[in-house]
Design a protein around this motif. Structure first.
Motif, PDB file in Angstrom:
ATOM      1  N   GLY A  18     117.681  13.221  55.117  1.00 38.17           N
ATOM      2  CA  GLY A  18     118.766  14.008  54.527  1.00 38.17           C
ATOM      3  C   GLY A  18     120.138  13.553  55.017  1.00 38.17           C
ATOM      4  N   HIS A  19     120.240  13.335  56.317  1.00 35.17           N
ATOM      5  CA  HIS A  19     121.513  12.892  56.891  1.00 35.17           C
ATOM      6  C   HIS A  19     121.867  11.500  56.385  1.00 35.17           C
ATOM      7  CE1 HIS A  19     124.759  12.653  59.778  1.00 35.17           C
ATOM      8  NE2 HIS A  19     124.357  11.427  60.037  1.00 35.17           N
ATOM      9  N   LEU A  20     120.892  10.608  56.344  1.00 32.26           N
ATOM     10  CA  LEU A  20     121.140   9.259  55.841  1.00 32.26           C
ATOM     11  C   LEU A  20     121.566   9.298  54.378  1.00 32.26           C
ATOM     12  CD1 LEU A  20     118.151   7.357  57.480  1.00 32.26           C
ATOM     13  CD2 LEU A  20     120.574   7.034  58.012  1.00 32.26           C
ATOM     14  N   TYR A  21     120.953  10.176  53.597  1.00 31.48           N
ATOM     15  CA  TYR A  21     121.302  10.287  52.183  1.00 31.48           C
ATOM     16  C   TYR A  21     122.740  10.779  52.018  1.00 31.48           C
ATOM     17  CZ  TYR A  21     121.307  11.781  47.339  1.00 31.48           C
ATOM     18  OH  TYR A  21     121.633  11.948  46.023  1.00 31.48           O
ATOM     19  N   ARG A  22     123.143  11.776  52.782  1.00 36.32           N
ATOM     20  CA  ARG A  22     124.520  12.273  52.699  1.00 36.32           C
ATOM     21  C   ARG A  22     125.512  11.178  53.066  1.00 36.32           C
ATOM     22  NH1 ARG A  22     121.860  16.688  54.636  1.00 36.32           N
ATOM     23  NH2 ARG A  22     122.373  16.256  56.804  1.00 36.32           N
ATOM     24  N   ALA A  23     125.228  10.434  54.125  1.00 35.18           N
ATOM     25  CA  ALA A  23     126.109   9.340  54.524  1.00 35.18           C
ATOM     26  C   ALA A  23     126.131   8.252  53.451  1.00 35.18           C
ATOM     27  CB  ALA A  23     125.657   8.756  55.860  1.00 35.18           C
ATOM     28  N   ALA A  24     124.984   7.963  52.858  1.00 34.49           N
ATOM     29  CA  ALA A  24     124.914   6.949  51.802  1.00 34.49           C
ATOM     30  C   ALA A  24     125.699   7.394  50.569  1.00 34.49           C
ATOM     31  CB  ALA A  24     123.457   6.666  51.430  1.00 34.49           C
ATOM     32  N   CYS A  25     125.665   8.673  50.253  1.00 36.41           N
ATOM     33  CA  CYS A  25     126.446   9.183  49.120  1.00 36.41           C
ATOM     34  C   CYS A  25     127.936   8.984  49.361  1.00 36.41           C
ATOM     35  CB  CYS A  25     126.145  10.658  48.870  1.00 36.41           C
ATOM     36  SG  CYS A  25     124.574  10.933  48.035  1.00 36.41           S
ATOM     37  N   LEU A  26     128.371   9.183  50.590  1.00 33.95           N
ATOM     38  CA  LEU A  26     129.782   8.947  50.904  1.00 33.95           C
ATOM     39  C   LEU A  26     130.109   7.457  50.823  1.00 33.95           C
ATOM     40  CD1 LEU A  26     130.279  11.407  53.863  1.00 33.95           C
ATOM     41  CD2 LEU A  26     131.334  11.563  51.612  1.00 33.95           C
ATOM     42  N   LEU A  27     129.251   6.633  51.368  1.00 33.08           N
ATOM     43  CA  LEU A  27     129.489   5.192  51.326  1.00 33.08           C
ATOM     44  C   LEU A  27     129.554   4.674  49.890  1.00 33.08           C
ATOM     45  CD1 LEU A  27     127.181   3.972  54.220  1.00 33.08           C
ATOM     46  CD2 LEU A  27     129.681   3.820  54.149  1.00 33.08           C
ATOM     47  N   LEU A  34     122.315   4.611  43.874  1.00 37.30           N
ATOM     48  CA  LEU A  34     122.471   3.565  44.887  1.00 37.30           C
ATOM     49  C   LEU A  34     122.235   4.146  46.274  1.00 37.30           C
ATOM     50  CD1 LEU A  34     123.139   0.732  45.820  1.00 37.30           C
ATOM     51  CD2 LEU A  34     125.585   1.305  45.631  1.00 37.30           C
ATOM     52  N   ALA A  35     122.686   5.374  46.509  1.00 39.66           N
ATOM     53  CA  ALA A  35     122.468   6.021  47.805  1.00 39.66           C
ATOM     54  C   ALA A  35     120.975   6.136  48.102  1.00 39.66           C
ATOM     55  CB  ALA A  35     123.132   7.399  47.842  1.00 39.66           C
ATOM     56  N   GLU A  36     120.201   6.545  47.105  1.00 37.41           N
ATOM     57  CA  GLU A  36     118.751   6.646  47.293  1.00 37.41           C
ATOM     58  C   GLU A  36     118.142   5.281  47.606  1.00 37.41           C
ATOM     59  OE1 GLU A  36     117.490   8.422  43.627  1.00 37.41           O
ATOM     60  OE2 GLU A  36     118.012  10.445  44.307  1.00 37.41           O
ATOM     61  N   ASP A  37     118.605   4.260  46.896  1.00 35.10           N
ATOM     62  CA  ASP A  37     118.101   2.903  47.149  1.00 35.10           C
ATOM     63  C   ASP A  37     118.430   2.448  48.565  1.00 35.10           C
ATOM     64  OD1 ASP A  37     117.171   2.825  44.556  1.00 35.10           O
ATOM     65  OD2 ASP A  37     118.795   1.547  43.801  1.00 35.10           O
ATOM     66  N   LEU A  38     119.646   2.731  49.012  1.00 37.44           N
ATOM     67  CA  LEU A  38     120.046   2.328  50.367  1.00 37.44           C
ATOM     68  C   LEU A  38     119.232   3.057  51.426  1.00 37.44           C
ATOM     69  CD1 LEU A  38     123.914   2.141  49.924  1.00 37.44           C
ATOM     70  CD2 LEU A  38     122.342   0.217  50.247  1.00 37.44           C
ATOM     71  N   VAL A  39     118.984   4.338  51.228  1.00 37.94           N
ATOM     72  CA  VAL A  39     118.178   5.103  52.189  1.00 37.94           C
ATOM     73  C   VAL A  39     116.759   4.553  52.210  1.00 37.94           C
ATOM     74  CG1 VAL A  39     117.175   7.363  52.708  1.00 37.94           C
ATOM     75  CG2 VAL A  39     119.594   7.181  52.099  1.00 37.94           C
ATOM     76  N   THR A  68     124.544   1.323  57.027  1.00 45.39           N
ATOM     77  CA  THR A  68     125.885   0.790  56.777  1.00 45.39           C
ATOM     78  C   THR A  68     125.828  -0.696  56.477  1.00 45.39           C
ATOM     79  OG1 THR A  68     126.829   2.474  58.225  1.00 45.39           O
ATOM     80  CG2 THR A  68     128.204   0.579  57.725  1.00 45.39           C
ATOM     81  N   ARG A  69     125.043  -1.419  57.224  1.00 48.68           N
ATOM     82  CA  ARG A  69     124.931  -2.855  56.982  1.00 48.68           C
ATOM     83  C   ARG A  69     124.245  -3.153  55.648  1.00 48.68           C
ATOM     84  NH1 ARG A  69     123.768  -4.974  63.162  1.00 48.68           N
ATOM     85  NH2 ARG A  69     125.879  -4.471  63.910  1.00 48.68           N
ATOM     86  N   ALA A  70     123.297  -2.318  55.259  1.00 46.13           N
ATOM     87  CA  ALA A  70     122.655  -2.489  53.950  1.00 46.13           C
ATOM     88  C   ALA A  70     123.671  -2.243  52.837  1.00 46.13           C
ATOM     89  CB  ALA A  70     121.466  -1.537  53.808  1.00 46.13           C
ATOM     90  N   PHE A  71     124.528  -1.249  53.015  1.00 44.91           N
ATOM     91  CA  PHE A  71     125.582  -0.967  52.039  1.00 44.91           C
ATOM     92  C   PHE A  71     126.539  -2.155  51.915  1.00 44.91           C
ATOM     93  CE2 PHE A  71     130.055   0.421  51.748  1.00 44.91           C
ATOM     94  CZ  PHE A  71     130.078   0.778  50.408  1.00 44.91           C
ATOM     95  N   LEU A  72     126.995  -2.665  53.046  1.00 46.95           N
ATOM     96  CA  LEU A  72     127.924  -3.797  53.009  1.00 46.95           C
ATOM     97  C   LEU A  72     127.260  -5.044  52.416  1.00 46.95           C
ATOM     98  CD1 LEU A  72     129.732  -3.260  56.415  1.00 46.95           C
ATOM     99  CD2 LEU A  72     130.632  -2.825  54.114  1.00 46.95           C
TER     100      LEU A  72
END
Length: 169
Positions: A18-27, A34-39, A68-72
């Protein structure tokens, strides 16, 4: 032995998803797909390296760094050049907060370059220190400070431009 490691990793994933998903949504500035894919990618990497993750001083911070590195990395790929819609679709506000303000902030975050967005999320959403942020981004602390000032200034400019359009009558 492997079954115990898999169970420990599964417990970690359930607790942190849940926390990772919220952070991914912000990123991703509200791109929930995309947030779900990153998580999912993050939790997959955590599972593969669970031995190292479980020995880390702070496994949650380790997972956040992977996210974060996956997002970048996603933004460095050619496939990330797809353009999203200019306007976010209307969404129900289950939390009872100010949906207009939240959408305005997500839109402004979405206009920041990926690294600037990552700095803002790590420093101000995750409440990471400059040193921790620099470590996650593989950058110097001076570069993080500079990027932070620039990103916040740009975010303020964007919010100043947009807030009039979304302000309540």
């Amino acid at each position: 032995m492997r079954q115990g490691r898999a169970e420990a990793c599964a417990e970690f994933a359930v607790a942190r998803a849940g926390h990772l998903y919220r952070a991914a949504c912000l990123l991703t500035a509200g791109d929930t797909h995309l947030a779900e894919d990153l998580v999912q990618e993050t939790l997959g990497r955590v599972y593969v390296h669970w031995g190292r993750v479980s020995r880390a001083e702070n496994p949650a911070a380790y997972a956040q760094t992977v996210l974060t590195r996956a997002f970048l990395a996603h933004h460095r790929r050619r496939s990330s050049t797809e353009r999203t819609m200019d306007v976010l679709p209307d969404r129900a506000d289950a939390a009872g907060g100010d949906a207009v303000l939240r959408l305005t902030l997500l839109d402004a975050l979405g206009r920041l370059p990926a690294k600037d967005r990552a700095v803002v999320v790590l420093r101000y959403w995750e409440d990471r220190s400059i040193a921790e942020t620099a470590d996650v981004l593989n950058a110097s602390q001076a570069a993080v400070r500079t990027r932070c000032v620039r990103a916040l200034g740009r975010l303020r400019d964007l919010l100043g431009e947009d807030i009039g359009a979304y302000a309540h009558p």
